[in-house]
Design an enzyme around this catalytic site. Structure first.
Site, PDB file in Angstrom:
ATOM      1  N   SER A 107      41.546  71.571  21.345  1.00 28.99           N
ATOM      2  CA  SER A 107      42.901  71.346  21.844  1.00 28.99           C
ATOM      3  C   SER A 107      43.908  70.981  20.765  1.00 28.99           C
ATOM      4  O   SER A 107      45.108  71.019  21.005  1.00 28.99           O
ATOM      5  CB  SER A 107      42.901  70.257  22.923  1.00 28.99           C
ATOM      6  OG  SER A 107      42.595  69.000  22.358  1.00 28.99           O
ATOM      7  N   LYS A 144      45.142  63.516  20.835  1.00 27.77           N
ATOM      8  CA  LYS A 144      46.315  64.289  21.264  1.00 27.77           C
ATOM      9  C   LYS A 144      47.562  63.753  20.565  1.00 27.77           C
ATOM     10  O   LYS A 144      47.564  62.678  19.986  1.00 27.77           O
ATOM     11  CB  LYS A 144      46.531  64.169  22.790  1.00 27.77           C
ATOM     12  CG  LYS A 144      45.414  64.716  23.649  1.00 27.77           C
ATOM     13  CD  LYS A 144      45.428  66.214  23.694  1.00 27.77           C
ATOM     14  CE  LYS A 144      44.420  66.763  24.669  1.00 27.77           C
ATOM     15  NZ  LYS A 144      43.045  66.765  24.208  1.00 27.77           N
TER      16      LYS A 144
END
Length: 186
Positions: A107, A144
Site C-alpha cells: 500500500s 500510512k
C-alpha cells in the site's frame, strides 16, 4: 470431621491476588507479547527499549569516500577517503525512542516503501500532516500517510489499488511513531 462439609467454599490462598482491574481482550500474538513484556518490565512513555527486545551495540563505522558515484557515465575514482560513516548516526536521531519494523504489503509503494523493506520508526516525533506513520488501528499495525482533515484523521495509502482509511467514531487509533527512514535490502 465430615468429608462432605470440608469441600467447597473459600480456601486460603486460592483465586486471583487482589490488584488492578483487568479485562479480557483479543490481541494479535505479537501485540500480546509486547503488552506482556510492558507489564513485566514496566513502561515509560517514549522509551521503546523498555518493552521491545532492543540491545545496545558498540558503534561500527565504514569508510566513506568523498567522491560521488555516477549512475550514468563512469567517472574516475579518487583515492581520497572522507571520515568514517556510522550508520547509527545516519539513520537514528533519538536511540531510546527508535525501533525498526519490517514492511509487509504494497500500500505504500508510491512513497518508495516496498514489502521486505525495514521502516525506522521514531516514537519521539509527533505526527504532522503529510508524514508517514506506524499506526495501530483497531489492534492491527499499518504504515500510512497521516492526513489531518476538518472532519478527522485519515490514513492514506500511497498506491491507488488500496483505499485510504478514514478513522471513524468507535475506532481505536494509536500512532506508534513517525517513519523517519526506509531501508531496502537488495
Amino acid at each position: 470431621m465430615n468429608p462432605i462439609n470440608s469441600r467447597g467454599g473459600r480456601r486460603s490462598n486460592a483465586g486471583r491476588k487482589p490488584g488492578p482491574a483487568t479485562r479480557v481482550v483479543r490481541l494479535p500474538v505479537p501485540l500480546a507479547d509486547i503488552a506482556r513484556r510492558m507489564n513485566e518490565r514496566g513502561f515509560r512513555a517514549g522509551d521503546v527499549n523498555a518493552f521491545l527486545d532492543v540491545e545496545a551495540r558498540t558503534a561500527q563505522t565504514v569508510p566513506l569516500m568523498s567522491t560521488t558515484a555516477s549512475c550514468g557515465f563512469p567517472s574516475p575514482a579518487d583515492d581520497y577517503m572522507d571520515g568514517p560513516l556510522d550508520f547509527n548516526e545516519l539513520i537514528v536521531t533519538n536511540p531510546p525512542a527508535t525501533f525498526a519494523v519490517r514492511v509487509a504489503g504494497e500500500s505504500m509503494t508510491g512513497a518508495g516503501i516496498f514489502p521486505g523493506d525495514i521502516a525506522v520508526v521514531d516514537r519521539s516525533r509527533a505526527p504532522v500532516n503529510g508524514c508517514i506513520v506506524l499506526a495501530c488501528l483497531d489492534g492491527e499495525f499499518t504504515i500510512k500517510r497521516y492526513q489531518l482533515r476538518a472532519d478527522g484523521i485519515s490514513l492514506q495509502a500511497e498506491n491507488p489499488a488500496f483505499p485510504s482509511l478514514d478513522i471513524g467514531e468507535g475506532q481505536e487509533l494509536e500512532i506508534w511513531g513517525v517513519v523517519s527512514r526506509s531501508i531496502r535490502m537488495l
